[in-house]
Design a protein around this motif. Structure first.
Motif, mmCIF file in Angstrom:
data_model
loop_
_atom_site.group_PDB
_atom_site.id
_atom_site.type_symbol
_atom_site.label_atom_id
_atom_site.label_comp_id
_atom_site.label_asym_id
_atom_site.label_seq_id
_atom_site.Cartn_x
_atom_site.Cartn_y
_atom_site.Cartn_z
ATOM 1 N N TRP A 1 -8.788 5.912 -5.032
ATOM 2 C CA TRP A 1 -7.860 4.885 -4.374
ATOM 3 C C TRP A 1 -7.906 5.258 -2.946
ATOM 4 C CZ3 TRP A 1 -3.380 5.816 -1.778
ATOM 5 C CH2 TRP A 1 -2.540 4.586 -1.453
ATOM 6 N N ASP B 1 -6.570 2.238 5.273
ATOM 7 C CA ASP B 1 -5.145 2.238 5.050
ATOM 8 C C ASP B 1 -4.502 3.079 4.004
ATOM 9 O OD1 ASP B 1 -4.871 0.796 7.401
ATOM 10 O OD2 ASP B 1 -4.282 -1.111 6.603
ATOM 11 N N HIS B 2 -5.234 3.232 2.927
ATOM 12 C CA HIS B 2 -5.230 4.063 1.842
ATOM 13 C C HIS B 2 -4.776 5.409 1.965
ATOM 14 C CE1 HIS B 2 -6.301 0.888 -1.578
ATOM 15 N NE2 HIS B 2 -5.743 0.379 -0.595
ATOM 16 N N SER C 1 -10.843 4.179 -1.003
ATOM 17 C CA SER C 1 -11.322 2.629 -1.078
ATOM 18 C C SER C 1 -10.870 1.990 0.037
ATOM 19 C CB SER C 1 -10.929 2.365 -2.442
ATOM 20 O OG SER C 1 -9.403 2.041 -2.357
ATOM 21 N N HIS C 2 -10.102 2.392 0.762
ATOM 22 C CA HIS C 2 -9.536 1.687 2.068
ATOM 23 C C HIS C 2 -8.984 2.597 3.164
ATOM 24 C CE1 HIS C 2 -7.539 -1.301 4.676
ATOM 25 N NE2 HIS C 2 -8.410 -2.224 3.942
ATOM 26 N N ILE D 1 0.953 -1.515 0.099
ATOM 27 C CA ILE D 1 -0.010 0.012 0.007
ATOM 28 C C ILE D 1 0.893 1.233 -0.010
ATOM 29 C CG2 ILE D 1 -1.725 1.418 1.132
ATOM 30 C CD1 ILE D 1 -2.828 -1.305 2.123
#
Length: 344
Positions: free
Chosen positions: A56, A62-63, A59-60, A29
């Motif tokens: 991006w 952690d991103h 989308s998460h 990541i």
């Protein structure tokens, strides 16, 4: 760069850290975040690419965490550093191709702190210089190199050199860092020359140390002569200063300072030690930080505490533990890449 409203949203996230904020991020990541940051900060990203980057990030979780760590928008983390504008950072990155930009950014991606802070800018300059160097070392690494004529060069931490021998001259260019040189006699009787950012050194059958400094005191260099003698000239000036054994001199591109006595511990790093006597703690921490990946800071509240002793450079964490045992200080760690020595 983020819009004003975007910056406000980031600040709300970064200025209220939680335990989750320090949780390690998957290296894959981080790689993706680096790629997006290079593209966006380059100034050449299209609107569709900017939208794709936003998707991006969303989308998460952690991103977004990886993105925020790279951007380093938390001004609380930048306390005590000199900020470098994104324009300067982008200009630096444009000096190399895309793969090199990615490589240079990855060198600071693991910090979890401001990628555009003073340390980040210095680290990128070193990494970019090292890309094309004949010989280089990473943080905490020391390496001995034997040149074609038999001259021995010891590279200290974060050092890069180029070597060019031709029919007339043996030239070593110091691209940054610190070296110890023991010159060898040349069958062709070619002079040995060390070229650096601030001037020129011509040794006379000698062993000497050259270091380039960056910091609040400005750009300057220092040569310490252990054996023989050297001739030093600043910048492009023709005036030469002879520095004998047992002496040292500091110089800049504008002038050469007064010749003084050498510091007996100046070459201790070659044996893997940092030897100091009554050194201010902030200066000691700055020196120790040269041998670590990441940022090592000293709280101004304990900056004037004096340090003496011999410390092993191979294990800087052990040195920090020794400081905690012997001085009224403690470590504050945001992560392994951002450590502050503070009052206990």
């Amino acid at each position: 760069m983020a819009s004003e409203s975007g910056t406000t949203r980031f600040e709300r996230l970064v200025f209220r850290p939680s335990a989750d904020a320090l949780r390690p991020i998957d290296p894959a990541i981080v790689d993706q975040a680096v790629a997006w940051l290079v593209k966006i900060q380059s100034g050449g990203a299209s609107a569709s690419e900017s939208d794709a980057c936003d998707r991006w990030r969303q989308s998460h979780p952690d991103h977004e965490r990886a993105w925020l760590r790279l951007c380093g928008l938390g001004r609380d983390l930048r306390e005590g550093t000199s900020a470098v504008t994104p324009q300067i950072a982008r200009s630096t990155l444009r000096g190399v191709d895309r793969q090199q930009r990615r490589w240079a950014l990855k060198a600071v991606a693991g910090l979890g702190v401001s990628a555009w802070g003073a340390w980040g800018a210095w680290a990128m300059r070193h990494d970019i210089a090292a890309l094309n160097a004949d010989h280089c070392t990473a943080a905490g690494e020391r390496r001995r190199v034997v040149l074609a004529d038999g001259t021995q060069v010891m590279l200290n931490t974060r050092t890069a050199i180029d070597v060019r021998f031709d029919a007339a001259t043996r030239t070593l260019r110091l691209l940054g860092g610190e070296i110890m040189v023991a010159t060898a006699k040349d069958a062709m009787r070619r002079p040995f020359v060390v070229l650096g950012r601030d001037g020129r050194i011509v040794p006379i059958g000698t062993r000497f140390v050259v270091r380039e400094f960056d910091g609040d005191g400005g750009e300057r260099s220092e040569v310490t002569v252990l054996e023989g003698a050297v001739d030093v000239s600043a910048g492009e000036r023709s005036q030469v200063t002879r520095v004998p054994a047992g002496s040292r001199v500091r110089y800049s591109a504008a002038s050469v300072g007064a010749v003084g006595h050498l510091d007996e511990s100046a070459a201790a790093w070659a044996d893997g030690s940092l030897v100091v006597e009554r050194m201010r703690l902030d200066d000691f921490v700055a020196e120790l930080g040269r041998y670590r990946t990441g940022v090592l800071r000293c709280d101004p509240a304990v900056a004037s505490v004096l340090v003496s002793g011999s410390f092993p450079l191979a294990d800087t964490d052990a040195v920090l533990a020794m400081l905690e045992e012997t001085l009224p200080v403690r470590r504050q760690s945001l992560s392994r890449y951002w450590v502050t020595v503070a009052a206990r």
